[in-house]
Structures are given as structure tokens and as C-alpha cells.
Write a protein that holds these residues in place. Sequence first.
Motif, PDB file in Angstrom:
ATOM      1  N   SER A 123      -5.348  -6.085  -2.468  1.00 51.02           N
ATOM      2  CA  SER A 123      -4.777  -7.140  -1.453  1.00 51.02           C
ATOM      3  C   SER A 123      -3.146  -6.970  -1.605  1.00 51.02           C
ATOM      4  O   SER A 123      -2.756  -6.887  -0.495  1.00 51.02           O
ATOM      5  CB  SER A 123      -5.301  -8.711  -1.793  1.00 51.02           C
ATOM      6  OG  SER A 123      -6.440  -8.368  -1.366  1.00 51.02           O
ATOM      7  N   PHE A 124      -2.670  -6.854  -2.744  1.00 51.23           N
ATOM      8  CA  PHE A 124      -1.502  -6.779  -2.822  1.00 51.23           C
ATOM      9  C   PHE A 124      -0.697  -5.377  -2.094  1.00 51.23           C
ATOM     10  O   PHE A 124       0.068  -5.289  -1.586  1.00 51.23           O
ATOM     11  CB  PHE A 124      -0.742  -6.710  -4.157  1.00 51.23           C
ATOM     12  CG  PHE A 124      -0.589  -7.976  -4.899  1.00 51.23           C
ATOM     13  CD1 PHE A 124       0.542  -8.980  -4.382  1.00 51.23           C
ATOM     14  CD2 PHE A 124      -1.315  -8.481  -6.029  1.00 51.23           C
ATOM     15  CE1 PHE A 124       0.558 -10.255  -4.824  1.00 51.23           C
ATOM     16  CE2 PHE A 124      -1.148  -9.779  -6.306  1.00 51.23           C
ATOM     17  CZ  PHE A 124      -0.072 -10.813  -5.733  1.00 51.23           C
ATOM     18  N   ARG A 125      -1.855  -4.244  -2.590  1.00 51.70           N
ATOM     19  CA  ARG A 125      -1.230  -3.059  -1.721  1.00 51.70           C
ATOM     20  C   ARG A 125      -1.580  -3.032  -0.223  1.00 51.70           C
ATOM     21  O   ARG A 125      -0.857  -2.409   0.414  1.00 51.70           O
ATOM     22  CB  ARG A 125      -2.207  -1.921  -2.354  1.00 51.70           C
ATOM     23  CG  ARG A 125      -1.923  -1.565  -3.901  1.00 51.70           C
ATOM     24  CD  ARG A 125      -2.970  -0.809  -4.544  1.00 51.70           C
ATOM     25  NE  ARG A 125      -2.433  -0.082  -5.893  1.00 51.70           N
ATOM     26  CZ  ARG A 125      -3.253  -0.151  -6.876  1.00 51.70           C
ATOM     27  NH1 ARG A 125      -4.384  -0.072  -6.613  1.00 51.70           N
ATOM     28  NH2 ARG A 125      -2.782   0.329  -8.153  1.00 51.70           N
ATOM     29  N   ASP A 126      -2.573  -3.943   0.052  1.00 52.87           N
ATOM     30  CA  ASP A 126      -2.593  -4.035   1.549  1.00 52.87           C
ATOM     31  C   ASP A 126      -1.360  -4.581   2.043  1.00 52.87           C
ATOM     32  O   ASP A 126      -0.815  -4.064   3.145  1.00 52.87           O
ATOM     33  CB  ASP A 126      -3.762  -4.864   1.951  1.00 52.87           C
ATOM     34  CG  ASP A 126      -5.242  -4.278   1.491  1.00 52.87           C
ATOM     35  OD1 ASP A 126      -5.078  -2.857   1.529  1.00 52.87           O
ATOM     36  OD2 ASP A 126      -6.092  -4.865   1.368  1.00 52.87           O
ATOM     37  N   LEU A 127      -0.601  -5.658   1.608  1.00 56.90           N
ATOM     38  CA  LEU A 127       0.370  -6.165   1.919  1.00 56.90           C
ATOM     39  C   LEU A 127       1.685  -5.428   1.934  1.00 56.90           C
ATOM     40  O   LEU A 127       2.429  -5.098   2.989  1.00 56.90           O
ATOM     41  CB  LEU A 127       0.735  -7.691   1.199  1.00 56.90           C
ATOM     42  CG  LEU A 127       1.938  -8.143   1.724  1.00 56.90           C
ATOM     43  CD1 LEU A 127       1.844  -8.824   3.067  1.00 56.90           C
ATOM     44  CD2 LEU A 127       2.277  -9.310   0.295  1.00 56.90           C
ATOM     45  N   ARG A 128       1.577  -4.513   0.941  1.00 56.08           N
ATOM     46  CA  ARG A 128       2.816  -3.412   0.758  1.00 56.08           C
ATOM     47  C   ARG A 128       2.603  -2.469   1.900  1.00 56.08           C
ATOM     48  O   ARG A 128       3.681  -1.988   2.462  1.00 56.08           O
ATOM     49  CB  ARG A 128       2.767  -2.646  -0.353  1.00 56.08           C
ATOM     50  CG  ARG A 128       3.160  -3.702  -1.681  1.00 56.08           C
ATOM     51  CD  ARG A 128       3.374  -2.966  -2.960  1.00 56.08           C
ATOM     52  NE  ARG A 128       2.569  -2.168  -3.366  1.00 56.08           N
ATOM     53  CZ  ARG A 128       1.568  -2.625  -4.269  1.00 56.08           C
ATOM     54  NH1 ARG A 128       1.495  -3.896  -4.606  1.00 56.08           N
ATOM     55  NH2 ARG A 128       0.895  -1.681  -4.872  1.00 56.08           N
ATOM     56  N   ILE A 129       1.521  -2.133   2.281  1.00 52.12           N
ATOM     57  CA  ILE A 129       1.282  -1.111   3.426  1.00 52.12           C
ATOM     58  C   ILE A 129       1.628  -1.785   4.764  1.00 52.12           C
ATOM     59  O   ILE A 129       2.299  -1.215   5.509  1.00 52.12           O
ATOM     60  CB  ILE A 129      -0.406  -0.608   3.416  1.00 52.12           C
ATOM     61  CG1 ILE A 129      -0.649   0.141   2.225  1.00 52.12           C
ATOM     62  CG2 ILE A 129      -0.445   0.230   4.762  1.00 52.12           C
ATOM     63  CD1 ILE A 129      -2.017   0.598   2.058  1.00 52.12           C
ATOM     64  N   ALA A 130       1.391  -2.899   4.873  1.00 51.12           N
ATOM     65  CA  ALA A 130       1.860  -3.508   6.162  1.00 51.12           C
ATOM     66  C   ALA A 130       3.281  -3.795   6.427  1.00 51.12           C
ATOM     67  O   ALA A 130       3.983  -3.462   7.395  1.00 51.12           O
ATOM     68  CB  ALA A 130       1.177  -4.805   6.352  1.00 51.12           C
ATOM     69  N   LEU A 131       3.911  -4.296   5.091  1.00 50.94           N
ATOM     70  CA  LEU A 131       5.275  -4.131   5.287  1.00 50.94           C
ATOM     71  C   LEU A 131       6.198  -2.901   5.198  1.00 50.94           C
ATOM     72  O   LEU A 131       7.081  -2.782   6.059  1.00 50.94           O
ATOM     73  CB  LEU A 131       5.749  -5.015   4.011  1.00 50.94           C
ATOM     74  CG  LEU A 131       5.409  -6.476   3.750  1.00 50.94           C
ATOM     75  CD1 LEU A 131       5.965  -7.118   2.405  1.00 50.94           C
ATOM     76  CD2 LEU A 131       5.689  -7.446   5.038  1.00 50.94           C
ATOM     77  N   ASN A 132       5.693  -1.822   4.613  1.00 47.09           N
ATOM     78  CA  ASN A 132       6.206  -0.678   4.715  1.00 47.09           C
ATOM     79  C   ASN A 132       5.971  -0.244   6.187  1.00 47.09           C
ATOM     80  O   ASN A 132       6.857   0.683   6.675  1.00 47.09           O
ATOM     81  CB  ASN A 132       5.702   0.494   3.575  1.00 47.09           C
ATOM     82  CG  ASN A 132       5.981   0.370   2.193  1.00 47.09           C
ATOM     83  OD1 ASN A 132       7.253   0.041   2.150  1.00 47.09           O
ATOM     84  ND2 ASN A 132       5.100   0.308   1.367  1.00 47.09           N
ATOM     85  N   ALA A 133       4.708  -0.533   6.727  1.00 42.24           N
ATOM     86  CA  ALA A 133       4.628   0.119   8.216  1.00 42.24           C
ATOM     87  C   ALA A 133       5.577  -0.407   8.988  1.00 42.24           C
ATOM     88  O   ALA A 133       6.184   0.335   9.825  1.00 42.24           O
ATOM     89  CB  ALA A 133       3.039  -0.442   8.661  1.00 42.24           C
ATOM     90  N   LEU A 134       5.874  -1.782   8.647  1.00 43.51           N
ATOM     91  CA  LEU A 134       6.843  -2.570   9.808  1.00 43.51           C
ATOM     92  C   LEU A 134       8.475  -1.828   9.321  1.00 43.51           C
ATOM     93  O   LEU A 134       9.061  -1.755  10.543  1.00 43.51           O
ATOM     94  CB  LEU A 134       6.988  -4.010   9.424  1.00 43.51           C
ATOM     95  CG  LEU A 134       5.708  -4.986   9.689  1.00 43.51           C
ATOM     96  CD1 LEU A 134       5.980  -6.238   9.018  1.00 43.51           C
ATOM     97  CD2 LEU A 134       5.597  -4.875  11.317  1.00 43.51           C
TER      98      LEU A 134
END
Length: 712
Positions: free
Chosen positions: A583-594
Motif C-alpha cells: 500500500s505504501f508502494r501504491d501511494l508512491r506510484i500515485a504521487l509519482n504519477a502526479l
Amino acid sequence: MTYPSLRDWLFSVKTFAASMLALYLALIFELPRPYWAMASVYIVSNPFVGATRSKALYRALGTALGAAAAITLVPPFVETPLLFSVIVATWTGTLLYLAMSDRTARSYVFMLAGYTMPLIALPTVTDPTTVFDVAIARTEEITLGIICASVIGSNFLPSRLAPTLIERADAWFRDAAWYGRETLSGHIAGKDVSACRQRLANTVNQLEFLLSQLGYDHTHPGILTRAETLRGRMQLFLPMISALADPLIALRQDLKVWPEGLDALLNDAARWFDEPLPTRAADMHDNAGDPEADNLRARIAGLQPARDALTSWEGALLSNALWRLGQVIDVWQDCRALRSLIAHQDGAWRPRYRHWRLGGTERFYDRGLMLFSCLVPVSAILVACWLWVSSGWHDGAGAVTLAAVACCFFAALDEPAPMVFRFFVATAASVVFAGLYLFVALPKVHDFEMLVLLFAGPFILIGTLIPRPAFNVVTMLVAVNTATFISVQSAYEADFLVFLNSNIAGVAGLLFAYIWVRATRPFGAELAARRLLRSSWNDVALSASPTPIADQRNLTSRMLDRLMQLIPRLAASDDHRHPSIESFRDLRIALNALDLRRSRHKLDGDVPDAIDRVLAGVSEHYARCAQQSARQSAPPALLATIDDALHRVASRALAQTPPAGAGETVANAATPPRALVSQRWLRDTLHALVGVRLALYPAAASQAPSGGEAIA
């Protein structure tokens, strides 16, 4: 076993004194149910002044709102019992939903209004002409208890919330320092690490409610603002330190590449985490700063790879790791400074960590699960009312009301049934205690002073356990229910059959509530966790999609808040693929996508198209996860797409690299400002792409991106 502390004894004695004062005044004023004033003291009392004041204010407002609803709704609908049952259930469910939508102390208004209406309305349906008198009397009795609890708690050795805030913050610092050390040494899994992660998230969640009470503690508004900012920085620390783990593990374990000086830097950073917190506000002033943090940042700058080194996979990983380490240091310094300023209440503060995504206020609410949680009390009230009306039980209203109270009180829990059962056990014990008082002890009491002495021992002893979280609910219910069931009046009146029938109704209602909740909510935290995961995948897909986002700051705050809700619901585990790590990795992916969505507009050539393909692949992958309600393996084609984008960004950066032998200062001086801006955006884009690749494909960290020559 830990014995009650002096603070516990002080709280219990103060609460008992306030309850006796409320009972005495209620008897003097000849209120019809003086015992409600006594019981209300135990309901609103808290060891801390701010919590007592906020709870007292909101209980008074909620009681008045519920009483007004009872007065309004009983007369026109009393002749249609089934319709009236639907109205009562709908009112309770609606107010409960509003209470669950507010995670501050203010939610108590809606909770009280929700179940106060049936508490007043249902016992008066057999004689609706008394509803106004009952509502007014109940409001007066509860208000009297509230006033007594507030006056005694505020004026006699008051305990403030601010020291508790410092204690909670210091506990968070100890856990965060240990978690940071483990992460810097490459340990991201294990039961101890997982349990620490849960404690950190729990502390952040608990502080939200605590801060909502701090304003009632005569706390300076500036301190409250700093406390809220500190909570925000605490919330950022977990995902940031976890983001640092991926590139460090890739460099240390997978690539076996470890630049000289990095070990010493990480060891010194870990030691800095353990440094004692500042004891003087002046130590953290803007002018003084934090020399150790400044030294660490300078060493990070010294280890930064040259621009041409970014074209290698090792150089890109090292740059990413150092960039994230700098962010962690900034956030940790902010936390230390804010904690010092809160403790000493003076000094200025200027944030070290700044980002365009900071400042969002949106919270995450699982509206579907909230609605279902509210439907359980609604259906319980409807079924209990139907059983009451069908059976013609004279005291059945007591069963319905306590069933409503129990179902509402614990509706927000993932597993309410165990707490409802504890409510049932506490109430049954209260019936026994009240019976002993009423038929054995009270016949020998002839004045109020003797009544106080008779109540003092058991109530003070029980009161010492109320401040303890493990015993709070049970002991508070025992005190409240015992005071209510004894039904102290100005003159002694006791009928065993009346006592037994009326109080068995309440016990029967709680037993029904337990059975109903157990039957209608057999699932626990697992369902809530699955729904949180699915919702987070939808937001990751949204972050990477071309869909316009009204406010990316609110999207970020919503994702962070949901992550803090998810982590405590996950069991501690040794698994490296544990849902909390993923889930931490999911959040990082979302923030990197932004970040990629933002940077693509600053770049030219074929780079924006390559970024678009990466974003489309990420969005499709997470949309598929959400659709299947299960985590899917990331497709190999997406890895190739990310590698292609990395090559294009690296090639673009290589084309702007100054000739070999040119000094960095000379090169920068000769580089046009527009080119410098482009280089910064290329570096940020490279960091974001590396972050997405590591988070989606942690097993491929040792493999350099294939398909090109710029990164190898």
C-alpha cells in the motif's frame, strides 16, 4: 497488574464529588429523575479539562436536539406504532451517519441526538401527553450533571490536554526513530517493523480526535495550529521513509553497488533520529536552525552523482535515494522543531519541507460501509419495536432503547459485536449491584450524608479504572447503569417485581442487540481493509489518468488519510509482500504519477509521449486491480514502457550534459537559464520514473532498464 496512579485516584474522587453534587441539587430542585444527573456526570467526565468541556457541551446540544425531536414527533405519530417505529429508526440512522461523517469531538452532538430521541420518545408512547414534561426533565437533569462535571473538573486540580499531546508526540518520536533506523539498514519487513508501523499510524489517527478537544483547554490558537501541522508532518514521515527503502535495498542487496560515504551518511542520519529532542525553544529558531540536519544535507549534496552519471541505472538509483533522504531529513527536522515550539509555546518556525501538494484538507470516508453500519441499528430498532408492539410488553420500550444505544455506540467499529457483548455483561452486573444497593443497603440509609458514604467506596474504586482504555467502556457503563438502575428518589420506594421487570427489559434489549449485530455484521476488519485497498487502487488509476483533477492537494490528503486508516487494520507480518508495504508502494506510484503529469508539460520532444504511455499503463493496471477487487501482477509490457521512458529522459539529459572536462561551475554559468530549468524537470521526471519502476517491479530492481543505451 498496574495499580491506579495518583492521577487516576484524583480523577475518580473529583468525578464522584461532582456526581454527588449533581444528585444533591437534583433532589433539592425536586427533579423527577435525579439519578440521571448523577449518571450524566460519569458519562461526560474525562481526566482532562478540554475533553470534559467538549463532551459536556456537545452532550447538552445533542440532548436538546433529541428532546426537541421527541416532542415534535411523538404526538402526531403515536397512534401509528409501526410508522412511528420507522420514523424513530430513520432519525437514529440519519444522525448516526452524520456522527460517523465527523471525526472530531463534534460528532458527539449527532450521536447523542440520534439515540436520545428514542430514549425519550419510546417510553412515552403509552401516555403521549407526558412527552414534553419528560423531555424537559431529562434535559434539565442531564444539563445539571454536565454543569457539575465541568465546574468540578475545571476548578479543582485540573488536568490539561497539552501535556498529553506532548506525551503522545514523544511516543511517536521513539517509534519513528526506531522505524527510521530499521529502514536505513534495509529492514522493511518483520513483525516488529510491522507492529511499529501500526503504532505510528494509530498515533496519527488518535491525534486527530485529541486535537479537536484541545481548543476547549484554553490552548493558544497558535499552539493548536502548530499541533495540527505536526500531525500532518507525522503523517508524511511513514510514506517518505518507506519510499527511501526501495532504492537503498536495490543499491545494497540487488546491484551490490554502494558508493563510498553513503554508509557513514546513513549511520549518522540514524543517530540523528535518536538524538534527544530540543529542550529549549531557542534551539529551533530559524536563525539557529539544526546544525546536524544542515550537515547531513551538505553531505547529501556532496554525494550527488554528476548529470552524466544519471544515464546509468546505478546513478539514477543513487540520485533517487539521496533525493528521498533529503526529504526525510527535512520532514524530521520540521517535526522536531514543531514539537519544541508546542512544548515551550514561543519562537518562530519556518518549514524546511515544502511541496506544492501540501495543504489538502480532504479526508477519506467509506460511505458505503458507513451506510451499511447505520442500517444495522436502523433494522435493529425496527425489529425490536415490532417484537415490543406484537408482544404487548409494558416495559419493552426499555429493551428497544438500550438496543438502539448499544448499536449506535459501537457502529463505527469494524467488529462491534464484542463491544456490544461487553455492554451486555456490564449492564447485567449493574443490575446485580443496583439490586444489592436498593434492597439491602438503601433501606438503612436515612440521610444524604450516609448515602454518600455508602456510594463512595464502590464508585470511587470503579472510577479509577475509567481513564484506562482497556477498562474505560465497561467501568463507565457499570457506573452509569448502576446509578440509573438504583433510581434514587427523595423518598425510598422499592418494588422488587417492578425493579426486576424494568431492568430485565434493558438486559434483554442488549442481548438482542448482540445477537442482531453478530448476525448482520459477521465480517470484521478484513472487509474494511479490502474496501480501502480497492478505493486506493481507484485513486491511483485516477492519478495516472488524463482525467482533470480539481485539487491534487486534496487528492493527496485523501490518499494519505486512507493509508493511515488501512495500516492499523492489517495484522503484523514477516511478509515482504505484506499489504501494508504494497500500500505504501501504491501511494508512491500515485504521487509519482502526479509528478509525471505535472512535469510532462515542461518537457518537449518525444519525452511527453513516452510519459503519457507510462501513465496510461499505470492507470489501466490499477483500474484492473480495482475491477477485480484483488491485486494483480503488473504486466511485463508496462515495465518495457517505463524502461523506454527512462531511456528517452536519460538521452535528453545526456544531450544537455556539458562536454567532458568542463567544470560544473563553468558549465552552469554557460548554460542558459531555460536549459537549467529543463535539466531540473528532467531530473525530477527521472526520479518519478525510477520511483514508479521500483514500486511496481521491486523484483526487477537489480535489472537495468533494457532496450536502450542511455541507461544500462
